[in-house]
Design a protein around this motif. Structure first.
Motif, mmCIF file in Angstrom:
data_model
loop_
_atom_site.group_PDB
_atom_site.id
_atom_site.type_symbol
_atom_site.label_atom_id
_atom_site.label_comp_id
_atom_site.label_asym_id
_atom_site.label_seq_id
_atom_site.Cartn_x
_atom_site.Cartn_y
_atom_site.Cartn_z
ATOM 1 N N VAL A 198 0.833 -1.205 0.000
ATOM 2 C CA VAL A 198 0.000 0.000 0.000
ATOM 3 C C VAL A 198 0.868 1.255 0.000
ATOM 4 O O VAL A 198 0.614 2.209 -0.765
ATOM 5 N N LYS A 199 1.913 1.248 0.822
ATOM 6 C CA LYS A 199 2.808 2.412 0.877
ATOM 7 C C LYS A 199 3.516 2.595 -0.459
ATOM 8 O O LYS A 199 3.632 3.731 -0.973
ATOM 9 N N ALA A 200 3.989 1.483 -1.067
ATOM 10 C CA ALA A 200 4.700 1.581 -2.340
ATOM 11 C C ALA A 200 3.786 2.061 -3.460
ATOM 12 O O ALA A 200 4.202 2.811 -4.346
ATOM 13 N N ALA A 201 2.516 1.616 -3.430
ATOM 14 C CA ALA A 201 1.602 1.928 -4.524
ATOM 15 C C ALA A 201 0.928 3.282 -4.382
ATOM 16 O O ALA A 201 0.683 3.978 -5.374
ATOM 17 N N THR A 202 0.611 3.659 -3.114
ATOM 18 C CA THR A 202 -0.196 4.885 -2.904
ATOM 19 C C THR A 202 0.457 5.908 -2.000
ATOM 20 O O THR A 202 -0.020 7.047 -1.932
#
Length: 534
Positions: free
Chosen positions: A219-223
């Motif tokens: 989630v952190k990497a994508a958003t």
């Protein structure tokens, strides 16, 4: 039924030699079994306990009805297969009794690589689902998995029989009215999140159970969003807000109680009772290791085996005087009727026809079949080819393939080539298949294969006016024999899921009793035999 009698001298040198050889084979299997049961080891188990979690095997033990058996499927899966230890392919599966009903259990072992799915773990999961579907057994998934083992994704993701098939099976079994129940007891990430969300009912454990398509790191990497696992996909969110799970559990024990309650109110039938009271054999099954021959070329007396497996050692033999290299007949195990086919020599035209006819009779009378393998194959030679050994053997393979009564196979000695097919080997679709530690199976025996390859080389050299030296012949034979010997062993078979279990002879009656109880309660299927060439 006639009562079988025994002529075995348990004090003889042959009995002692057989028993000693069997013990060495049993030890090899036991080492593999101990590695499987140990899972990720003591350190991993301690970390698991510190998080308030039970191990996969502890969860299964608490789930099952007290004092009932657990028929484990694929315990030796992945043993010495990968370049790193993956005991039991990080997944424990099997058949047991929950709330008085037979169910198939799937428990990820998070002490092994975080419970991630290796290729053999997916195959094991699919095999257990196949057993559940064929026998109409409810499925209970105790989920604690990090999803796919990403370095091996090409062997896990894209194919028809890869990870996605698990979800398809859940949907199809649910559609067929076979209950699908999940308890999220740890991580349930990415594709694995579809196991509980596709089940009929799902339980999730507070503090340890999480379900999300993408974990906090993804989630952190994508958003760019920073969120912890509990907030992203914990029990409170999924039972109060999202509705992804149905039941909130305080801990593992509470979750297992909820699963038992869910199973109890499903309409699945209780375990089928045997039609007559079980009786112990007249002869001790513990004597079987001394009867199973140490040398695979030596004869294993079929009726001596049956005298120690069948209830009261009673056996109604079919065509006892015809086709004598195969023994067929009916008896009982654990009070359940069973038709037995056991080798007592090589397969000839008459023994092939006899066994095919017996299979037909069992189908007509709806009697389950048990095949006990000790077979080198079909007889070869010009006389037997002229007598039609190929078409008569094909009749037996046809009958075994298409018979829709429950079929079970156990390799007790050798099981080679087309003889394996005729005796309901893996490719013929047995409900369950096992090996004894004394079992061995390859397409052809090691010595025969080595001899054939040496003869081929001799013929090639003869055309060039050369001869094969003893040293050259040994260089051809030795690696073939060594490879075949390794590949024929029960632990090797169990590791690759070519059999469902490696069982001890003394466990065979219990293993078969539960199997026959399962078959007695399973949906009936119509048999349509193929064309028998006359």
């Amino acid at each position: 039924m006639a009562v079988l009698t025994s002529n075995i001298d348990t004090g003889s040198e042959t009995f002692r030699r057989n028993a000693e050889d069997f013990e060495s084979r049993r030890d090899a299997v036991e080492r593999a079994r101990q590695a499987a049961v140990a899972g990720g080891g003591d350190r991993a188990h301690r970390k698991h306990a510190e998080r308030g979690k039970l191990t996969a095997r502890q969860r299964i033990s608490r789930l099952l009805d007290p004092g009932t058996a657990f028929l484990e499927i694929g315990q030796l899966a992945a043993h010495d297969v990968y370049d790193q230890p993956v005991p039991s392919a990080a997944l424990v599966t099997g058949i047991g009794v929950v709330a008085g009903r037979l169910v198939t259990v799937f428990a990820n072992d998070a002490t092994v690589k975080g419970g991630t799915y290796f290729p053999l773990g997916v195959r094991k999961h699919l095999r257990a689902q196949e057993i559940a579907r064929e026998n109409g057994l409810p499925c209970v998934y105790l989920v604690d998995s990090g999803g796919v083992y990403l370095p091996l994704q090409e062997d896990l993701f894209p194919g028809e029989h890869h990870l996605g098939r698990i979800f398809r099976n859940i949907a199809e079994m649910s559609g067929a009215g076979i209950p699908q129940i999940a308890a999220v007891m740890g991580s349930c990430t990415a594709g694995g999140a579809y196991i509980p969300t596709m089940c009929d009912e799902a339980v999730i454990v507070r503090g340890t159970g999480t379900v999300f398509l993408g974990g906090p790191q993804l989630v952190k990497a994508a958003t760019g969003e920073v969120v912890d696992a509990e907030t992203l996909g914990g029990a409170d969110l999924h039972t109060r807000v999202s509705g992804v799970a149905d039941h909130f559990a305080e801990d593992d024990e509470h979750a297992l109680d909820l699963v038992r309650e869910i199973v109890s109110r499903h309409p699945a039938p209780p375990v089928t009772e045997p039609p007559v009271p079980p009786q112990e054999p007249l002869y001790d099954p513990a004597e079987l290791p001394g009867i199973v021959s140490a040398g695979l070329r030596e004869h294993i007396p079929a009726r001596e085996i049956l005298a120690r497996l069948l209830d009261a050692s009673e056996f109604s033999e079919y065509r006892a005087r015809y086709g004598t290299t195969i023994v067929c007949g009916t008896g009982r195990i654990g009070g359940f009727p069973v038709g037995v086919v056991i080798n007592d020599g090589i397969l000839f035209p008459d023994s092939s026809l006899k066994a095919a006819n017996f299979v037909e009779l069992c189908v007509q009378r709806d009697i389950p079949l048990l095949f006990l393998h000790n077979i080198n194959g079909f007889m070869v030679g010009s006389q037997y080819e002229a007598e039609g050994i190929a078409k008569h053997g094909a009749k037996l393979v046809n009958a075994v393939s298409t018979a829709r009564v429950a079929k079970f196979s156990i390799v007790i000695g050798g099981s080679y080539g087309a003889g394996n097919f005729a005796m309901c080997g893996r490719s013929m679709g047995p409900r369950l298949m096992a090996m004894w530690p004394s079992g061995s199976s390859t397409v052809v025996g090691a010595e025969q294969t080595a001899t054939v390859m040496a003869l081929i080389r001799k013929d090639q050299l003869a055309k060039q006016g050369r001869t094969l030296t003893a040293e050259e012949e040994q260089a051809i034979r030795q690696p073939i024999v060594e490879a075949y010997e390794k590949q024929s062993q029960p632990a090797y078979f169990g590791a690759r899921l070519w059999v469902d279990a490696v069982i001890d002879p003394v466990e065979t009656r219990d293993w078969m009793t539960l199997s026959l109880a399962m078959a007695a309660g399973s949906p009936k299927q119509e048999t349509r035999f193929g064309v028998f060439r006359m």
